[in-house]
Design an enzyme around this catalytic site. Structure first.
Site, PDB file in Angstrom:
ATOM      1  N   GLY A  62       0.826  -4.523   3.286  1.00 13.33           N
ATOM      2  CA  GLY A  62       0.947  -5.955   3.548  1.00 13.33           C
ATOM      3  C   GLY A  62      -0.355  -6.657   3.220  1.00 13.33           C
TER       4      GLY A  62
ATOM      5  CD  GLN B  59      -5.527  -9.022   5.006  1.00 14.75           C
ATOM      6  OE1 GLN B  59      -4.317  -9.098   4.815  1.00 14.75           O
ATOM      7  NE2 GLN B  59      -6.145  -7.869   5.165  1.00 14.75           N
TER       8      GLN B  59
ATOM      9  CB  CYS C  22      -6.906  -4.121   8.773  1.00 19.45           C
ATOM     10  SG  CYS C  22      -6.950  -5.810   8.144  1.00 19.45           S
ATOM     11  CG  LEU C  23      -5.522  -3.591   2.678  1.00 15.83           C
ATOM     12  CD1 LEU C  23      -4.685  -4.392   1.691  1.00 15.83           C
ATOM     13  CD2 LEU C  23      -5.906  -2.237   2.097  1.00 15.83           C
TER      14      LEU C  23
ATOM     15  CG  HIS D 218      -1.652  -6.031  10.708  1.00 13.90           C
ATOM     16  ND1 HIS D 218      -2.516  -5.062  11.180  1.00 13.90           N
ATOM     17  CD2 HIS D 218      -2.268  -6.557   9.608  1.00 13.90           C
ATOM     18  CE1 HIS D 218      -3.596  -5.031  10.419  1.00 13.90           C
ATOM     19  NE2 HIS D 218      -3.477  -5.918   9.450  1.00 13.90           N
ATOM     20  CD  GLU D 219      -0.156  -8.123   6.735  1.00 14.01           C
ATOM     21  OE1 GLU D 219      -1.138  -8.867   6.577  1.00 14.01           O
ATOM     22  OE2 GLU D 219      -0.220  -6.897   6.588  1.00 14.01           O
TER      23      GLU D 219
ATOM     24  CG  HIS E 298      -4.558 -10.720   8.730  1.00 11.37           C
ATOM     25  ND1 HIS E 298      -5.905 -10.492   8.918  1.00 11.37           N
ATOM     26  CD2 HIS E 298      -4.024  -9.506   8.441  1.00 11.37           C
ATOM     27  CE1 HIS E 298      -6.163  -9.200   8.754  1.00 11.37           C
ATOM     28  NE2 HIS E 298      -5.037  -8.568   8.458  1.00 11.37           N
TER      29      HIS E 298
END
Ligand code: GNR
Ligand code: NI
Length: 169
Positions: free
Chosen positions: A46, A51, A91-92, A133-134, A137
């Site tokens: 995702g 981000q 997480c990226l 999670h997204e 963000h």
């Protein structure tokens, strides 16, 4: 198509609150394509616009085995949820860190697709975790904020150190 730069925690831009997309333009469509390419290349399941330092409510997700099921969420809203699950999250924007986070087990959400069509979808398991999670963000929240301040500080220092190391080499 282009691979975009992903912000790393503790970058203050990760805490910006994303605005609603008023109308999906060709600029948004290009961004969505680039976000998908960036997510697949990373690789991740995702990616939220926050981000990549774009602060409107856009998410791409693909939790499929063969990476052939891209889900686009524009202006997502959770309309119902139930249950609890604990998943080891990564997480990226927080590379190399994996920690358990508590989330709803089942969610029902609505969003617009890349063409601006509204849809409603239910999700469980990893997809439900990823959507939550997204969506965090987009609200400026990174998963490490669910951890204790002590753990969070250790993670912060570790990432800053990793980054310094990479700029020296
Ligand atoms: O690639 C990702 N994997 C992942 C694993 C468990 C829980 C959440 C995620 S999302 C993450 C990609 C990412 O950082 N999205 O914001
Ligand atoms: Ni993330």
């Amino acid at each position: 198509m282009a691979v975009l730069n992903i912000l790393n925690y503790p970058d203050p831009r990760l805490h910006k609150i994303a605005a609603e997309v008023k109308k999906i333009s060709s600029m948004h469509r290009k961004l969505i394509h680039d976000m998908a390419e960036t997510m697949y290349k990373a690789p991740g399941i995702g990616l939220a616009a926050t981000q990549v330092d774009f602060h409107e409510r856009i998410i791409v997700i693909d939790v499929s085995e063969n990476k052939d099921n891209l889900l686009v969420l524009v202006n997502p809203e959770i309309i119902d949820k139930s249950g609890v699950q604990i998943c080891e999250e990564g997480c990226l924007s927080v590379p190399g860190i994996y920690e358990k986070v508590k989330r709803a087990e089942w969610i029902k959400f609505k969003a617009l697709d890349v063409d601006g069509n509204s849809y409603v979808k239910e999700a469980t398991g990893l997809l439900a975790v990823c959507v939550q999670h997204e969506m965090d963000h987009l609200l400026g929240k990174v998963f490490v904020e669910y951890l204790s301040p002590l753990k969070r500080n250790r993670i912060k220092n570790k990432i800053v150190k990793q980054k310094k190391q990479r700029t020296i080499l």
